[in-house]
Design a protein around this motif. Structure first.
Motif, PDB file in Angstrom:
ATOM      1  N   GLU A  89      -0.031   4.224   0.763  1.00 44.00           N
ATOM      2  CA  GLU A  89      -0.277   4.964   1.753  1.00 44.00           C
ATOM      3  C   GLU A  89       0.377   5.133   3.340  1.00 44.00           C
ATOM      4  O   GLU A  89       1.105   6.036   3.923  1.00 44.00           O
ATOM      5  CB  GLU A  89      -1.977   4.889   1.957  1.00 44.00           C
ATOM      6  CG  GLU A  89      -3.175   5.599   0.934  1.00 44.00           C
ATOM      7  CD  GLU A  89      -2.965   7.073   1.026  1.00 44.00           C
ATOM      8  OE1 GLU A  89      -3.174   7.465   1.279  1.00 44.00           O
ATOM      9  OE2 GLU A  89      -4.133   7.402  -0.655  1.00 44.00           O
ATOM     10  N   CYS A  90       0.419   3.601   3.261  1.00 46.32           N
ATOM     11  CA  CYS A  90       0.782   3.345   4.031  1.00 46.32           C
ATOM     12  C   CYS A  90       2.160   2.380   4.795  1.00 46.32           C
ATOM     13  O   CYS A  90       2.990   2.123   5.542  1.00 46.32           O
ATOM     14  CB  CYS A  90       0.019   2.625   5.453  1.00 46.32           C
ATOM     15  SG  CYS A  90      -0.762   0.894   4.907  1.00 46.32           S
ATOM     16  N   CYS A 101       1.297  -1.385   0.309  1.00 43.20           N
ATOM     17  CA  CYS A 101      -0.067  -0.209  -0.070  1.00 43.20           C
ATOM     18  C   CYS A 101       1.152   1.319   0.119  1.00 43.20           C
ATOM     19  O   CYS A 101       1.754   1.280   0.768  1.00 43.20           O
ATOM     20  CB  CYS A 101      -0.889  -0.100   1.113  1.00 43.20           C
ATOM     21  SG  CYS A 101      -1.811   1.032   1.616  1.00 43.20           S
ATOM     22  N   HIS A 159      -8.730  -3.212   2.102  1.00 41.81           N
ATOM     23  CA  HIS A 159      -7.782  -2.610   3.184  1.00 41.81           C
ATOM     24  C   HIS A 159      -7.873  -1.081   2.887  1.00 41.81           C
ATOM     25  O   HIS A 159      -8.005  -0.564   3.903  1.00 41.81           O
ATOM     26  CB  HIS A 159      -6.025  -2.763   2.854  1.00 41.81           C
ATOM     27  CG  HIS A 159      -5.345  -1.708   3.320  1.00 41.81           C
ATOM     28  ND1 HIS A 159      -4.859  -1.972   4.685  1.00 41.81           N
ATOM     29  CD2 HIS A 159      -4.258  -0.742   2.850  1.00 41.81           C
ATOM     30  CE1 HIS A 159      -3.659  -0.891   4.657  1.00 41.81           C
ATOM     31  NE2 HIS A 159      -3.956  -0.651   3.671  1.00 41.81           N
ATOM     32  N   HIS A 212      -8.160   3.589   4.898  1.00 36.97           N
ATOM     33  CA  HIS A 212      -8.315   4.824   4.799  1.00 36.97           C
ATOM     34  C   HIS A 212      -9.284   5.185   4.109  1.00 36.97           C
ATOM     35  O   HIS A 212      -8.990   6.430   3.511  1.00 36.97           O
ATOM     36  CB  HIS A 212      -6.502   4.786   3.078  1.00 36.97           C
ATOM     37  CG  HIS A 212      -5.611   4.463   3.742  1.00 36.97           C
ATOM     38  ND1 HIS A 212      -4.388   4.459   4.737  1.00 36.97           N
ATOM     39  CD2 HIS A 212      -4.603   2.570   3.317  1.00 36.97           C
ATOM     40  CE1 HIS A 212      -3.685   3.724   4.743  1.00 36.97           C
ATOM     41  NE2 HIS A 212      -3.762   2.895   4.191  1.00 36.97           N
TER      42      HIS A 212
HETATM   43 ZN   LIG Z   1      -1.903   0.873   3.753  1.00 39.22          ZN
END
Ligand SMILES: [Zn+2]
Length: 152
Positions: free
Chosen positions: A39-40, A37, A50, A55
């Motif tokens: 984002e993280c 991911c 997820h 998110h």
């Molecule tokens: Zn993530």
């Protein structure tokens, strides 16, 4: 959140397919068994759930934010497992002796004729109807095609 290793070995067990071992990173964020991911930075078998859970963004938003219009958001292994699951015939437990003989009688054919339809020997059909053996995956697909109840 299920452990990735367990999820994959379960899938491999259920669907009888080989889940590829991670090879030397083919691309930065698409590895055979996991996808990261952006984002993280955590890795998952697939991202859609997820993204929406953690998110609170949709796959479309994620693609737009990270400029990934065409990158698959499920790992290769997961995509293969999903494909295999779609193609998976009914489990052998669902083809009981009774269900098979009822299907054959519904069609009004002999064991020999039914065997020809299933592309197996008449001995095989006799064994199914006596509950001695259960159909192999290929035969189960044929049975499904013959079964009006499955709509195909
Ligand atoms: Zn993530």
């Amino acid at each position: 959140m299920r452990d990735l290793g367990t999820a994959h070995s379960t899938a491999a067990y259920l669907y009888g397919i080989d889940v590829p071992q991670p090879r030397a990173a083919p691309t930065p964020h698409l590895q055979p068994s996991i996808i990261s991911c952006l984002e993280c930075g955590n890795s998952y078998a697939a991202l859609a759930t997820h993204l929406s859970r953690i998110h609170k963004i949709s796959v479309a938003e994620y693609r737009r934010q990270h400029n990934l219009p065409h990158t698959p958001l499920a790992s290769l292994a997961t995509s293969r497992i999903r494909l295999a699951a779609q193609r998976q015939p009914d489990s052998h437990e669902s083809w009981t002796a009774l269900r098979i003989s009822e299907l054959r009688r519904a069609r009004g054919v002999s064991q020999q004729h039914f065997a020809a339809l299933c592309k197996v020997t008449s001995t095989t059909v006799r064994n199914w109807e006596k509950g001695r053996t259960t159909p192999q995956p290929r035969a189960r697909l044929r049975l499904q095609q013959l079964d009006p109840g499955t709509g195909s």
